[in-house]
Motif scaffolding. Structure first.
Motif, PDB file in Angstrom:
ATOM      1  N   GLU A 225       3.824   0.587   3.468  1.00 57.81           N
ATOM      2  CA  GLU A 225       3.035   1.315   2.477  1.00 57.81           C
ATOM      3  C   GLU A 225       3.688   1.261   1.103  1.00 57.81           C
ATOM      4  N   SER A 226       5.011   1.332   1.068  1.00 61.63           N
ATOM      5  CA  SER A 226       5.744   1.242  -0.194  1.00 61.63           C
ATOM      6  C   SER A 226       5.696  -0.180  -0.732  1.00 61.63           C
ATOM      7  N   LYS A 255       4.002   8.603  13.048  1.00 60.48           N
ATOM      8  CA  LYS A 255       3.498   7.794  11.944  1.00 60.48           C
ATOM      9  C   LYS A 255       3.529   6.335  12.371  1.00 60.48           C
ATOM     10  N   LYS A 257       3.663   2.549  11.820  1.00 61.23           N
ATOM     11  CA  LYS A 257       4.140   1.624  10.802  1.00 61.23           C
ATOM     12  C   LYS A 257       4.283   0.235  11.418  1.00 61.23           C
TER      13      LYS A 257
END
Length: 297
Positions: A225-226, A255, A257
């Motif tokens: 996401e970053s 979460k 990822k």
């Protein structure tokens, strides 16, 4: 500024954190004080906090530079270097992550380094999270501060640390900070755009498998996401021949990822040790580049 950066880096490598109130702690107190009195659930309130802290940081750092300019150069340089070294974190970062190699409670040691839940982690997940922390913070704690120190001197480093501190304290996608911390998050993304990519290239440069590290960087860097964190983590995953990233628990919530790299070998304590062993070639590379910059400037 190359000689200042090199001396500051050497001081950090040798002495690490000084036993004094760290500037980042003072920045944190300012943020907490502002938030306690002036918090509003909107972007404007957060932006005012950012403008206030950055302005104050710039004024203080410029005043320190001005005061040092009144000293003879042979004294001004080491004084500035000692102050600048407080914005570098190679010694502390490496020592903190290395504790997991000897700790009888690695999950407890990891808890101080990451925001994810560590209690139910497997050994492999613990060492994987430590490697990710090592890779990502090479950018935030080492390369980015040096980058801005070389470009803009002590004020550049100080302003970057203020931006990074704001990001670590208020740039969360929670109900409280979604709007208040939005500008801080975007500003931190912008400030780390170049350093994160330089860090990934540095990891590839010192890697024993440069081809695989480059391939993983090229393929996986944009998966997170970053816009920045994926760069050094993907390069590190390729350099070690492991898969990093993946699902993790944060504050009791899972979460999802993506994974970065290829699981050629499992992540173990030996893998973490190999990642940390990159420190020496990274140190020599950084100092060598700063020396070349000094000679050419």
């Amino acid at each position: 500024m190359f000689e200042l950066a090199a001396l500051a880096y050497l001081i950090d490598l040798r002495f690490g954190e000084f036993r004094t109130t760290h500037p980042v702690v003072l920045m944190g107190r300012f943020i907490e004080g502002y938030e306690g009195r002036y918090y509003r659930d909107n972007i404007r309130s957060g932006a005012i906090l950012i403008a206030s802290l950055l302005t104050l940081t710039l004024i203080v750092s410029l005043s320190i530079v001005y005061a040092c300019q009144q000293l003879p150069y042979w004294l001004a340089l080491p004084v500035l270097a000692v102050i600048a070294s407080m914005g570098l974190a190679m010694h502390m970062l490496h020592a903190s992550v290395s504790e997991l190699l000897t700790s009888k409670q690695p999950r407890q040691a990891l808890r101080y380094l990451v925001s994810r839940d560590t209690e139910t982690m497997s050994d492999s997940e613990v060492y994987k999270a430590a490697i990710e922390t090592w890779a990502e913070n090479l950018s935030d704690g080492v390369i980015a501060p040096l980058f801005y120190l070389v470009l803009f001197g002590l004020p550049g480093l100080a302003v970057y640390k203020a931006v990074n501190t704001l990001d670590s304290m208020i740039a969360y996608k929670t109900d409280r900070y979604l709007h208040f911390g939005r500008v801080a998050a975007k500003l931190d993304d912008l400030a780390n755009f170049i350093p994160a990519r330089l860090t990934a290239l540095l990891i590839i440069l010192v890697s024993s498998d440069k081809k695989r590290a480059w391939q993983c960087l090229w393929r996986d860097a944009d998966k997170l996401e970053s816009p920045n964190a994926g760069r050094p983590i993907a390069a590190m995953a390729g350099a070690l021949g492991v898969a990093l990233g993946g699902d993790a628990m944060y504050h009791g919530r899972l979460k999802t990822k993506p994974a970065l790299g290829d699981a050629i070998v499992p992540v173990t304590k030996t893998t973490l040790s190999k990642a940390l062993s990159m420190k020496t070639p990274i140190d020599f590379t950084i100092l060598g580049l700063l020396a070349v910059g000094f000679l050419l400037s």
